[in-house]
Design an enzyme around this catalytic site. Structure first.
Site: not given
Ligand code: SAH
Length: 371
Positions: A100, A113, A120, A124, A127, A208, A230-231, A350
């Site tokens: 996407e 974006c 992925c 995480c 996500c 990112s 991405s902390l 996001c």
């Protein structure tokens, strides 16, 4: 749902070739060097999808090119527009895999974006993309194609171009971990930044990462784009749970790499993304710890309200908690805006991106209604 995947191209696709590769390819084909420059201009500056339209080339040469190559675009298998005008395109590549791409129009700029992988591997826990099993790297051509598709759909190739370009900024914040696909991302960005090509400068591009420490330095030195990290947590035990990559590259190592990021300065700050999860990472004490950790890094903080997805194990922090967190960071001298969720109604915000085929296969609920 829509069109079947295209048959694998019989001829090589010239989209995705960088300047040097295009010159070599055309030389082998018997064309003079200036032809490669002309072709580059047509492909990346004019967005041609058809050799026939390349009117500065002789008819015979155009025909010869058409007989040997294609100028590919992935199939747009779904195009959605949010009530807030955010647009999302689901793209399907020749092997049937999908990603996407999201366009976020704002007053003064328009941000595209872009995805770097199908799915992925980071997993995480907050996500949605991380719940998708299937993963592969995108090729440089597939990364560049996302920008070309956006320009196609926004009607902004010259000469039809509006005086103000809509896609002014690129963020590599879509599906995937760009630093796990470093070579292809770097190759794609070189094409994107070429002033005679897509012509988007490195200052308008932000990559990112969840914190692939060894690749961070390379990224700064070789590509020179802005970095977002991405902390999401200030203690390793919490970050280990949210971003499992932290077990390999813990917070201290990550921040060390950030402190040394080539090209970072007060004029060019690093962005730290921090997703706001109720009761997990959103206390005032954690805001103060964040400030302490960032000391010495030219930084700004981007607070991202958690975007829900079907079956997510977290809730978004309250507005009061987000405002309090933001105030503490801001009062310590860091810009700390709260990112307005965009395109939530079309699952374009996001962490909500996922290939639609996976959603359908698992019979998950349809996108949430407008926030
Ligand atoms: N792998 C890269 C690129 C993904 S960028 C990275 O981790 O940075 C997408 C950003 O959205 C990251 O900061 C990610 O942590 C954040 N994000 C993921 N899921 C989210 C969700 N459900 N709500 C809000 N932000 C989310």
């Amino acid at each position: 749902m829509a069109t079947p995947p295209p048959a694998a191209a019989q001829h090589p696709d010239l989209v995705g070739f960088d300047r040097a590769a295009l010159a070599v390819e055309l030389a082998a084909f018997g064309a003079e060097p200036f032809r490669a420059r002309q072709l580059w201009h047509w492909i990346y500056h004019r967005g041609a999808t058809d050799f026939g339209a390349m009117t500065s080339l002789s008819k015979a040469f155009r025909e010869k090119l058409a007989a040997h190559y294609v100028l590919g675009r992935p199939v747009v298998s779904q195009a959605l527009t949010s009530i807030d005008r955010t647009r999302k395109w689901l793209l399907r590549f020749a092997d049937g895999q999908e990603v996407e791409t999201v366009f976020i129009p704002e007053e003064e700029r328009g941000t595209l974006c872009v995805s770097s992988q199908v799915g992925c591997t980071l997993s995480c826990t907050f996500c949605y993309t991380g719940t998708q099993r299937l993963v592969r790297n995108l090729t440089a051509a597939e990364i560049v194609a996302q920008i070309m598709i956006a320009r196609d759909h926004l009607g902004e190739w010259p000469p039809a171009v509006q005086p103000d370009r809509q896609v002014t900024n690129i963020v590599l914040m879509g599906m995937g971990e760009p630093l796990f696909n470093y070579d292809n991302v770097a190759a794609a960005l070189k094409i994107v930044m070429d002033p005679e090509g897509l012509a988007i400068s490195r200052r308008k591009i932000t990559l990112s990462t969840a914190g692939v420490v060894p690749a961070i330095r390379r990224c700064g030195a070789e590509i020179g784009v802005n970095l977002a990290v991405s902390l999401h947590a200030v203690r390793d035990d919490v970050r280990d749970r949210l971003v499992p990559l932290n077990r390999k590259y813990p917070i201290a190592q990550l921040l060390d790499a950030c402190r040394n990021y080539p090209g970072a300065s007060n004029a060019r700050r690093l962005t730290f993304e921090y997703v706001m999860l109720k009761g997990i990472n959103d206390s005032p004490a954690e805001a103060r710890e964040l400030v302490r950790l960032l000391a010495g890094i030219p930084a700004k903080v981007n607070l991202i309200p958690f975007n829900p997805w079907p079956g997510a194990p977290y809730e978004c922090s309250s507005e009061v908690a987000i405002a309090a967190f933001s105030d503490i960071v801001f009062n310590a001298g860091y810009s700390a805006p709260v990112r307005t969720p965009r395109g939530r109604d079309i699952l374009a915000a996001c962490g909500q991106l996922k290939s639609a085929s996976v959603r359908l296969r698992r019979r998950e609920p349809e996108p949430l209604s407008a926030a």
